[in-house]
Design a protein around this motif. Sequence first.
Motif, PDB file in Angstrom:
ATOM      1  N   THR C 208       0.682  -1.298 -53.468  1.00 16.92           N
ATOM      2  CA  THR C 208      -0.788  -1.050 -53.334  1.00 16.92           C
ATOM      3  C   THR C 208      -1.184   0.070 -53.958  1.00 16.92           C
ATOM      4  O   THR C 208      -2.144   0.317 -54.370  1.00 16.92           O
ATOM      5  CB  THR C 208      -1.179  -0.974 -51.778  1.00 16.92           C
ATOM      6  N   MET C 209      -0.177   0.964 -54.387  1.00 17.72           N
ATOM      7  CA  MET C 209      -0.532   2.415 -54.956  1.00 17.72           C
ATOM      8  C   MET C 209      -0.890   2.385 -56.354  1.00 17.72           C
ATOM      9  O   MET C 209      -0.437   1.730 -57.179  1.00 17.72           O
ATOM     10  CB  MET C 209       0.487   3.359 -54.764  1.00 17.72           C
ATOM     11  N   ILE C 210      -2.099   3.303 -56.686  1.00 18.28           N
ATOM     12  CA  ILE C 210      -2.447   3.288 -58.043  1.00 18.28           C
ATOM     13  C   ILE C 210      -2.119   4.763 -58.278  1.00 18.28           C
ATOM     14  O   ILE C 210      -1.331   5.184 -59.279  1.00 18.28           O
ATOM     15  CB  ILE C 210      -3.769   2.967 -58.296  1.00 18.28           C
ATOM     16  N   HIS C 211      -3.037   5.803 -57.636  1.00 20.50           N
ATOM     17  CA  HIS C 211      -3.007   7.202 -58.226  1.00 20.50           C
ATOM     18  C   HIS C 211      -1.888   7.832 -57.734  1.00 20.50           C
ATOM     19  O   HIS C 211      -1.140   8.616 -58.347  1.00 20.50           O
ATOM     20  CB  HIS C 211      -4.174   7.683 -57.178  1.00 20.50           C
ATOM     21  N   GLU C 212      -1.148   7.283 -56.586  1.00 17.38           N
ATOM     22  CA  GLU C 212       0.064   8.024 -56.131  1.00 17.38           C
ATOM     23  C   GLU C 212       1.145   7.729 -56.864  1.00 17.38           C
ATOM     24  O   GLU C 212       2.337   8.561 -57.267  1.00 17.38           O
ATOM     25  CB  GLU C 212       0.326   7.617 -54.583  1.00 17.38           C
ATOM     26  N   ALA C 213       1.118   6.489 -57.562  1.00 14.75           N
ATOM     27  CA  ALA C 213       2.378   6.129 -58.519  1.00 14.75           C
ATOM     28  C   ALA C 213       2.278   7.007 -59.802  1.00 14.75           C
ATOM     29  O   ALA C 213       3.411   7.206 -60.387  1.00 14.75           O
ATOM     30  CB  ALA C 213       2.335   4.491 -58.819  1.00 14.75           C
ATOM     31  N   LEU C 214       1.105   7.566 -60.251  1.00 10.77           N
ATOM     32  CA  LEU C 214       1.237   8.057 -61.446  1.00 10.77           C
ATOM     33  C   LEU C 214       1.758   9.588 -61.170  1.00 10.77           C
ATOM     34  O   LEU C 214       2.481  10.183 -62.060  1.00 10.77           O
ATOM     35  CB  LEU C 214      -0.078   8.543 -61.667  1.00 10.77           C
ATOM     36  N   ILE C 215       1.859  10.014 -60.009  1.00 10.66           N
ATOM     37  CA  ILE C 215       2.187  11.628 -59.613  1.00 10.66           C
ATOM     38  C   ILE C 215       3.463  11.625 -58.944  1.00 10.66           C
ATOM     39  O   ILE C 215       3.827  12.782 -58.753  1.00 10.66           O
ATOM     40  CB  ILE C 215       1.049  12.318 -59.009  1.00 10.66           C
ATOM     41  N   LEU C 216       4.148  10.499 -58.905  1.00  5.08           N
ATOM     42  CA  LEU C 216       5.192  10.382 -58.106  1.00  5.08           C
ATOM     43  C   LEU C 216       6.546  11.286 -58.755  1.00  5.08           C
ATOM     44  O   LEU C 216       7.316  11.835 -57.750  1.00  5.08           O
ATOM     45  CB  LEU C 216       5.892   8.911 -58.010  1.00  5.08           C
ATOM     46  N   GLU C 217       6.613  11.560 -59.714  1.00  6.12           N
ATOM     47  CA  GLU C 217       7.365  12.361 -60.368  1.00  6.12           C
ATOM     48  C   GLU C 217       7.251  14.058 -60.418  1.00  6.12           C
ATOM     49  O   GLU C 217       8.233  14.691 -60.864  1.00  6.12           O
ATOM     50  CB  GLU C 217       7.887  12.196 -61.966  1.00  6.12           C
TER      51      GLU C 217
END
Lengths: 219, 484, 315
Positions: C208-217
């Motif tokens: 489900t994640m969109i924004h959180e996936a971008l900043i995971l690193e």
Amino acid sequence: MNTLLAQSINLFAVVLLVLAFAMIAQRRILTLIHLFTLQGASLVAATLVVAYLTGQSHLYFSAGMTFVLKVVLIPILLHRVIQRLNVRWDVETLFNIPTTMLIGIVLVIVAFNLARPIAGLSTSIARGTLGIALACVLLSFLMMIVRAKAVPQVIGFLSMENGLFFAATAATSGMPMIVELGIAFDVLVGILILGVFMFQIREQFDSLDIRHLEKLKED
Amino acid sequence: MHPLLLVLAIPLAGGVLLALLGDRERAGELNAGVSLATLGAAAWLTAVVIRDGPLMMWGEQFFVDPLNVFLVTLTAFVGFTTSLFSRPYMRVERDHGKMTPGRMRLFHSMYQFFNGMMLFALTTNNLGILWVAMEAATLTTVLLVSVYRTAASLEAAWKYFILCGVGIAQALFGTILLYLAAERAIGGGDNALLWTHLAQASHSLDPGIVSLAFVFLLLGYGTKVGLVPVHNWLPDAHAEGPTPISAVLSGLLLNVALYAVLRVKVLADGALGSGLPARMMIGFGLLTVVVAAFFLSRQRDVKRMFAYSSIEHMGLMTFAFGLGGPIANFAGLLHMTVHALVKSAIFFAVGHAAQKAGSQAMEDIRGLLKVSPTVGWGLMLGSLAILGMPPFGVFASEFLILTTAMRELPWATPFLLVALGVAFAAIFSRVQPMVFGETALRPLAHPPALLPVFIHLGLALMLGLYIPPYLDGWYRQAAQMIGG
Amino acid sequence: MSLAGLFAQLLAVVLALGLAPLLTGWINQWRAWLQGRRAPGLLQPYRTLHKLFNKESVVAENASPIFRVAPYIMFGSMALACGIAPTLSTDLPLAPAADAIALVGLFALARVFISLAAMDIGTSFGTLGARREMLVGFLAEPALLMVLFAASLISQSTSLAQIVETLAHRPFAIYPSLAVAGVAFTMVSLAENARVPVDNPATHLELTMIHEALILEYSGRHLALVEWAASLKLFAYSCIGLALFVPWGVAEADTPIAIVFAIPALVAKLTVGGVLLALIETINAKMRLFRVPEFLATAFLLAVIALLVHGLLGA
């Protein structure tokens, strides 16, 4: 205050249009009925405002009749029908929803252009909204065409009638009382018949998919 | 007690009565009795109109003039004869198990309401009430089309309801536009939709609004007339219901819808003066005749075939009224009359034939002359009449229409002749084997009522040879009023 | 360029930087209250930022310069967007740049760089998030442009300052096209700011994640900048929405004193807006991902309707 009221007619008209679009995009039949009820409510509100601003008392009566019929009676009937027929979801459409909405936009443009010369000739306070009324009628027509189940077709039919009623209010400040009574009567009887019909269809086909009703074709 | 009140009230009261008593043994007789009373009232009304001239009643809300007086009597008459026919027919249906008591009550009461609504539509002066009555007439017959609950009849009734509903909604929009035009010209209020007022003031109606209104009204009421391309509901609806309903739908309701178109055409001609209404009616009429003739030749169900024949004839009438002028209008009005008589007679015969054979497919019906000479001759003569054989009335009207067309619109005449020829060949070739030859059919339990068939055909024959003076006078006056 | 204007400009930027985390905290509080949970505290985002700035930033070995630079670009463009939106005053030196199209360009710039940075490392989550972010952005951008065009029709200009001045000057009237455009704008801002029903800002489920996936690193100061930039984006969207649809209270040009009143007006409007957003998030369930294009198509079409209605009704 009066100018605000006059502007609110435009707002109600736009609400009607947006609801017509929302109905095209809906998948759940229960929500369709709620949207139809909202459409009836904004129609009643618009009629009341026109009645107040133009002082035509018969419009109050017709607003009351619309309220009883379109906001109370018909939604109750539809709720009972879908409860007994146990239909909730409708995932059958002929085109996908974004395509349908694009076609809807084209129809809105057509309707606005068609109504422009006529609206210029009307003397009604709500004449600017004739284009919107015609657009609602065309959108309901589109909804009837692209839906493959019985209940959305019926709701499209009723919503077309809403649009026509609004056109009468917008263009002419209301038709004669006796005519409106007759139309209301026809609509009510029509709904009752349709309710009976849907049971018969369900009994015969065990489904309300309209595509079962396409066998009598020319060969 | 004015005859118009009786004409309108008797069917409605009869409908209520039959809703309660319609499943009794004598319900068919009661139905016929109510229709006879309606016919009597209509005859009295006609006598009053012959004596006094056009009538305006009850605050100008009802208007009987040469255009609708003969239609009123025709409707009442065919309603009566159909009720005579339906008496034994529905008995047989009940014996075959297709009609339960509830359905019989529905059938009888809706039959009377249907007749009442048609008479309302014919006599009202208010265009809004005309719309209401037309829609009510449709609604009364929807449940009747599906009364046998087969898959095909449900489909037919659904299409009937939805397509006619969409069409009638367009007609409502057209009526609203007319009201808008009327408001500007003669002021609004309750009298703005009265046809007589609008006809007088038609030159002051705004042409832009009226032309758009006419388009919507022609498409809307034209759906109910059965004009191509909005005719899809008609073959199914006329073929699937009980035969008495097919008879009155084909014979009467189509006429009432065409009458509505004519009323509006008069207004549009007055407002526009440009001939747009005429051209549209000629175009749609011609298209209808040609398309219907070709579809007709491909049918295998006998009632569907004759339903397409109805479409073809309505197209011919629309074409005639589009041509305009005294002769074409006269022919159109005559055609309305004889078509109603002959088509319902055909349906009477076909109904009994299908009952004997147990099926409506034409290949199942054979050798009617052997098993039941009256049915066989009725079908034969009726088919000849509808195909335009002299000396039946249809020949006279088709002849007048064709000669007028040859004079005024020569390029259309070949299309008409070809279409009429195709229809002739198709119907004749299908009816011949049905009537002649050997048969495997057996007689029916109840003697069929075939007197109505021969009364209708006799009247059609008479109208082909001699038109009574008052009828002739009405046709001429109405033709002049329709104008063009 | 007046002194008052310069002062207003600086004040606007500083205020935005300071208030944006507070707005996020306010929304989180209300979400918690509406869902029957205990709220984490109004100043929690500040504490989070403080903590993150003091932590070490760990960067992958194969990271390119884009990875390191992206948070700064994102932060910078969001701060600029907040600065040029007419939050406090319409007399801003940067106002000529506050064109509707330029704003959309700023948001697009930030989106491009964060997506590139997410793909930079090569993990699957990053690419997943980048593709989804691009999908949402691809559809949201035309919708946003349409909304801004619809809103600009009444004032005949796409400059936000101009729009605010025109609307605030007119007597109060009901503009149906603005109402519809407002609904469309709300839908677009829900999508762009990764809010329910488009994306849950608190989720870490890969489905489900969109924004959180971008900043995971990201970690440490990079993460702090990215989080701050996300709050700034929400702040900027809110201010733009308020400027377009609820413009009263913004100081006009040549009335520097009015700035003093503009600040409470802004705070009040944002307070109410925050509560409404929390309400929307609580009432709606998150949509399935393949419904997001329909959602944004609806927003686009609503904006087109607003345009058409304006053309028809002149309002």
